[in-house]
Write a protein that holds these residues in place. Structure first.
Motif, short mmCIF file in Angstrom:
data_model
loop_
_atom_site.label_atom_id
_atom_site.label_comp_id
_atom_site.label_asym_id
_atom_site.label_seq_id
_atom_site.Cartn_x
_atom_site.Cartn_y
_atom_site.Cartn_z
N GLN A 42 21.84 -27.69 6.33
CA GLN A 42 22.39 -28.53 5.28
C GLN A 42 22.66 -27.72 4.01
N VAL A 43 23.17 -26.51 4.21
CA VAL A 43 23.52 -25.64 3.09
C VAL A 43 24.90 -26.07 2.61
N ASN A 44 24.91 -27.15 1.86
CA ASN A 44 26.16 -27.77 1.42
C ASN A 44 26.31 -27.78 -0.10
N ASP A 45 25.41 -27.12 -0.78
CA ASP A 45 25.45 -27.01 -2.24
C ASP A 45 26.02 -25.63 -2.57
N PRO A 46 27.10 -25.58 -3.34
CA PRO A 46 27.68 -24.27 -3.67
C PRO A 46 26.67 -23.31 -4.33
#
Length: 135
Positions: free
Chosen positions: A90-94
């Motif tokens: 869930q590496v969805n944060d810039p």
């Protein structure tokens, strides 16, 4: 004949950390994670880790429920120091790319403690999935 200086080339046998970025059916398309520029995320990792780590794109890491998935594998030195691959989901944060890049630049698994924020992303995949990445 190459014009690259010998200093710019990696030393023979000097294994760098590896950053494996899933970009398959679930980790790459905007349909699953619409608010993230997936190609920009990969480009940012490649740019920030140039000369520090090998960044590779793979089709699927078989952890689709945790899109986007990134695996940080230790360097040879990091592995000798006890480092093991770290799976991040869930590496969805810039902003996460900056944290990952800073950690890998500082040595990565086995050589540097990960930033606390990466604890939110860490998970353990099944043995079968871990084994497939090691092949």
């Amino acid at each position: 004949m190459s014009r690259r200086s010998k200093q710019a080339a990696p030393l023979p046998g000097a294994a760098r950390p590896a950053v494996t970025v899933c970009r398959g059916c679930c980790c790459g398309p905007a349909a699953k994670v619409p608010r993230l520029d997936h190609e920009a995320q990969l480009a940012d990792l490649r740019t920030s880790l140039a000369g520090v780590a090998m960044v590779r794109r793979v089709d699927c890491l078989d952890a689709c429920e945790r899109a986007n998935v990134i695996v940080i594998q230790p360097s040879a030195e990091g592995r000798r120091a006890g480092g093991r691959p770290i799976w991040l989901g869930q590496v969805n944060d810039p902003g996460a790319v900056a944290e990952i890049s800073a950690w890998v630049t500082n040595g990565g698994p086995g050589l540097a403690d990960p930033p606390d924020i990466l604890g939110l992303y860490t998970f353990s995949p099944s043995r079968r999935v871990r084994h497939e990445l090691d092949d």
